[in-house]
Design a protein around this motif. Sequence first.
Motif, PDB file in Angstrom:
ATOM      1  N   GLY A 184     -10.286  -2.517   8.588  1.00  0.00           N
ATOM      2  CA  GLY A 184      -9.529  -1.483   7.916  1.00  0.00           C
ATOM      3  C   GLY A 184     -10.278  -0.169   7.828  1.00  0.00           C
ATOM      4  N   ILE A 185      -9.579   0.910   8.112  1.00  0.00           N
ATOM      5  CA  ILE A 185     -10.152   2.250   7.996  1.00  0.00           C
ATOM      6  C   ILE A 185      -9.835   2.828   6.619  1.00  0.00           C
ATOM      7  N   ASN A 186      -8.581   2.684   6.211  1.00  0.00           N
ATOM      8  CA  ASN A 186      -8.161   3.213   4.913  1.00  0.00           C
ATOM      9  C   ASN A 186      -7.632   2.102   3.996  1.00  0.00           C
ATOM     10  N   CYS A 187      -7.973   0.862   4.326  1.00  0.00           N
ATOM     11  CA  CYS A 187      -7.555  -0.285   3.536  1.00  0.00           C
ATOM     12  C   CYS A 187      -8.593  -1.397   3.687  1.00  0.00           C
ATOM     13  N   PRO A 188      -8.538  -2.406   2.853  1.00  0.00           N
ATOM     14  CA  PRO A 188      -9.552  -3.457   2.897  1.00  0.00           C
ATOM     15  C   PRO A 188      -9.447  -4.357   4.131  1.00  0.00           C
ATOM     16  N   THR A 189     -10.565  -4.946   4.485  1.00  0.00           N
ATOM     17  CA  THR A 189     -10.613  -6.026   5.468  1.00  0.00           C
ATOM     18  C   THR A 189     -10.764  -7.296   4.640  1.00  0.00           C
TER      19      THR A 189
ATOM     20  N   SER B 213       0.844  -1.184   0.000  1.00  0.00           N
ATOM     21  CA  SER B 213       0.000   0.000   0.000  1.00  0.00           C
ATOM     22  C   SER B 213       0.882   1.238   0.000  1.00  0.00           C
ATOM     23  N   ILE B 214       0.374   2.313  -0.568  1.00  0.00           N
ATOM     24  CA  ILE B 214       1.129   3.566  -0.593  1.00  0.00           C
ATOM     25  C   ILE B 214       1.192   4.165   0.805  1.00  0.00           C
ATOM     26  N   VAL B 215       0.092   4.063   1.536  1.00  0.00           N
ATOM     27  CA  VAL B 215       0.043   4.572   2.914  1.00  0.00           C
ATOM     28  C   VAL B 215      -0.102   3.404   3.887  1.00  0.00           C
ATOM     29  N   ARG B 216       0.306   3.617   5.121  1.00  0.00           N
ATOM     30  CA  ARG B 216       0.203   2.575   6.136  1.00  0.00           C
ATOM     31  C   ARG B 216      -1.274   2.292   6.416  1.00  0.00           C
ATOM     32  N   CYS B 217      -1.614   1.028   6.502  1.00  0.00           N
ATOM     33  CA  CYS B 217      -2.987   0.621   6.752  1.00  0.00           C
ATOM     34  C   CYS B 217      -3.371   0.911   8.200  1.00  0.00           C
TER      35      CYS B 217
END
Length: 87
Positions: free
Chosen positions: A73-78, A61-65
């Motif tokens: 996940g808040i900004n990434c998938p679960t 990912s470009i940003v930390r999950c």
Amino acid sequence: MPLVSLLFAWPVLAADQTVVCGMRPDDWCAAPASDPCGVHRTVAACRADKACFGLPYRGESIVRCSRDERGFGINCPTVGCTSVAPR
């Protein structure tokens, strides 16, 4: 001649390697058969069951999950559902 045989067998051997679940954003990792949260097949169903926790995406990912207190996940998938609390 054995070297030539190995060369042709390499793509088949490479295809047999087990891929770790949770490395792709669209994965849904199965819980162990004994895990009661394994019945949930979607993030919404998992989140609705207060005894269950989300499995975080483990791929690049470009940003930390970032995850919430239950592992969703808040900004990434679960990518799965489990009865084991996140560390």
